[in-house]
Design an enzyme around this catalytic site. Structure first.
Site, PDB file in Angstrom:
ATOM      1  N   ASP A  13     -17.016  12.938 -23.604  1.00 16.55           N
ATOM      2  CA  ASP A  13     -17.399  12.461 -22.266  1.00 16.55           C
ATOM      3  C   ASP A  13     -18.243  13.529 -21.553  1.00 16.55           C
ATOM      4  OD1 ASP A  13     -16.832  10.323 -19.976  1.00 16.55           O
ATOM      5  OD2 ASP A  13     -16.616  12.325 -19.133  1.00 16.55           O
TER       6      ASP A  13
ATOM      7  N   SER B 172     -13.501  -2.817  -6.322  1.00 17.67           N
ATOM      8  CA  SER B 172     -12.508  -1.894  -6.880  1.00 17.67           C
ATOM      9  C   SER B 172     -11.126  -2.446  -6.594  1.00 17.67           C
ATOM     10  CB  SER B 172     -12.669  -0.512  -6.221  1.00 17.67           C
ATOM     11  OG  SER B 172     -11.770   0.415  -6.790  1.00 17.67           O
ATOM     12  N   ARG B 173     -10.204  -2.204  -7.516  1.00 19.01           N
ATOM     13  CA  ARG B 173      -8.839  -2.661  -7.263  1.00 19.01           C
ATOM     14  C   ARG B 173      -8.183  -1.826  -6.167  1.00 19.01           C
ATOM     15  NH1 ARG B 173      -6.455  -2.694 -13.189  1.00 19.01           N
ATOM     16  NH2 ARG B 173      -7.969  -1.018 -13.174  1.00 19.01           N
TER      17      ARG B 173
ATOM     18  N   LYS C 148     -22.978   7.122 -17.480  1.00 20.83           N
ATOM     19  CA  LYS C 148     -22.900   7.529 -18.885  1.00 20.83           C
ATOM     20  C   LYS C 148     -21.441   7.608 -19.310  1.00 20.83           C
ATOM     21  CE  LYS C 148     -21.256  11.079 -19.286  1.00 20.83           C
ATOM     22  NZ  LYS C 148     -20.115  11.973 -18.943  1.00 20.83           N
TER      23      LYS C 148
END
Lengths: 307, 307
Positions: free
Chosen positions: B165, B33-34, B87
């Site tokens: 979403d 992760s950044r 998902k």
């Protein structure tokens, strides 16, 4: 073998009827249409009536717009007849999956046609590209909706697909000739403020391939694909009918009349072999463009008013 | 088995990390992760570095938004690791087909997860509906995007899917529990004037099933499905977690914490059996809604300004 044609509009009269008249495999035995008919062929106003009256007709070809097509397709399959579908094969992916399942359950043939795949240069282009590495590709598909779909408002209604109605022809060729599957990475869709389907679209695919679809092209019409590869350049012009390698004409002609006879010949082969052919990859790319695409609003479009 | 988690944002910290901490099958061995990290777990800023440094990690779970997810997914599969996807499994259908082909070629497992299918009431609802004839169904999926996706602008960008979403969770349950395949017949999508993805959608399916998705729901949140059948009424509430038959509570609870542990248990099973699980049917329905849907323009949406 006897076949019925449903939806006697422009594409039926321009392409399907002449192709069937010249076919060694098929006899056009009936038409179904609210308005159109074909001289010398029994005509019905209603599909259910035709299916009931003509059990001798084993196959039905649908030339209806995508939105009303599903109910007709389902009726044909439920009546145990073979089914041939104009492109695109439906208004949604799920409905075509449903039709393919139904055809399998009924033991009949379903053929989702892509007429542009039958264009004169397509097979040779596919053979030439196989084993070559594509560095870039540019697809330009610009035609005049007023010329090809005069007054056909359905094409700009929700589900009518707009410029993807011709654009899907380009995608049907691309998915046929490219060695690797196409993957859409970006899309921009231009919707006229007074319409529900795009009039232009620009698509970007992985591997340096881009497409420019426009339905507002006046003057010369353009249906071109140009590829640069590690083994030279290839162009397919005139909607896949004219093949050029390294800028020199190699194969094909500007005559597009061979596409529909080839479709009906393939349909006859599928029926004889008891097989089906439903390749949804061109339609998946259209659905992906609608899902992923940025939407712009552009000027109103009117079939009557030019400009 | 060791697993790495890529994308340490809200969904990773809320669901994936606790599920892995409690899993008898998996050990969280690295994060990528950044910005985010997990205390006590080796963290990398870059996926390629992690794949190179940790050949002992056989599986990778991606919690990235759909648009940047493909490149990461491809890198994981090319490195010969098993892949688990949040998902929706991608921004386009074509890219997920591509990933499934790549996983097959590499001989590794790919699992496109649908966490809502693991909700407490789903399996019992499916069993009850089997063999019954559905007369009507109403899906209401209304939640507050500010609560569940605070400041996540990507969700309203092109490809972010907007209200689909959460809506795809409803579609993932529907496609699991209904005896027949779903077929979209109409859709209406509301796009905020300043956004590229819809904030609300109303869908109609064949067989009297409709869905109402809205991302602007303040106060009580609603994730309900109600069906009327020839054998009585069924409701699934709380995102599939609470099952009611004939209005009486039958099974499940309001606790949604069981979904992600069940996903990781299934992933472990798939890896052990050398199998994959990629069901795109919920995503096909979303693509169909974008393709077929009418578009409305509604008021601007701003994460900071309420109303």
């Amino acid at each position: 073998m006897k076949i019925a044609l449903v939806g006697i509009g422009k594409i039926a009269l321009d392409q399907h009827v002449p192709a069937l008249a010249a076919s060694p495999d098929w006899k056009l035995a009936a038409t179904v249409s609210r308005n159109g008919s074909v001289p010398g062929v029994e005509s019905f106003a209603n599909l259910a009536d035709m299916l009931a009256a003509r059990p001798d007709i084993a196959a039905v070809s649908l030339c209806l717009p995508p939105v009303p097509r599903f109910e007709a397709a389902q009726a044909v399959l439920r009546a145990g007849r073979h089914l041939m579908l104009e492109k695109p094969p439906g208004a949604t992916l799920a409905e075509v999956h449903h039709l393919a399942d139904l055809a399998r359950a009924q033991g009949v043939t379903i053929f989702a046609t892509w007429h542009s795949r039958m264009a004169h240069g397509v097979a040779a282009a596919k053979a030439w590209l196989a084993g070559r590495s594509i560095r870039a590709g540019r697809i330009t598909w610009r035609e005049d909706v007023r010329k090809w779909h005069p007054g056909q408002d359905w094409i700009f209604e929700a589900g009518g697909m707009g410029v993807f109605d011709p654009g899907i022809n380009a995608l049907s060729i691309l998915t046929e000739i490219l060695p690797d599957p196409l993957r859409l990475t970006e899309a921009e869709l231009d919707f006229p403020a007074n319409r529900q389907a795009p009039i232009a679209a620009r698509l970007g695919f992985a591997g340096g391939i881009s497409a420019d679809f426009d339905f507002r092209q006046q003057g010369p019409q353009t249906w071109d694909m140009e590829f640069s590869t590690d083994g030279g350049d290839l162009a397919l012009r005139m909607g896949g009918n004219r093949l050029e390698i390294g800028g020199a004409h190699r194969e094909g002609s500007d005559d597009i009349m061979g596409e529909y006879p080839a479709l009906y010949a393939r349909m006859a082969g599928l029926v004889r072999e008891g097989r089906s052919d439903v390749d949804l990859s061109p339609m998946v790319l259209v659905a992906d463009a609608f899902t992923l695409g940025r939407r712009n609003t552009v000027a109103d479009f009117d079939f009557q008013r030019m400009g």
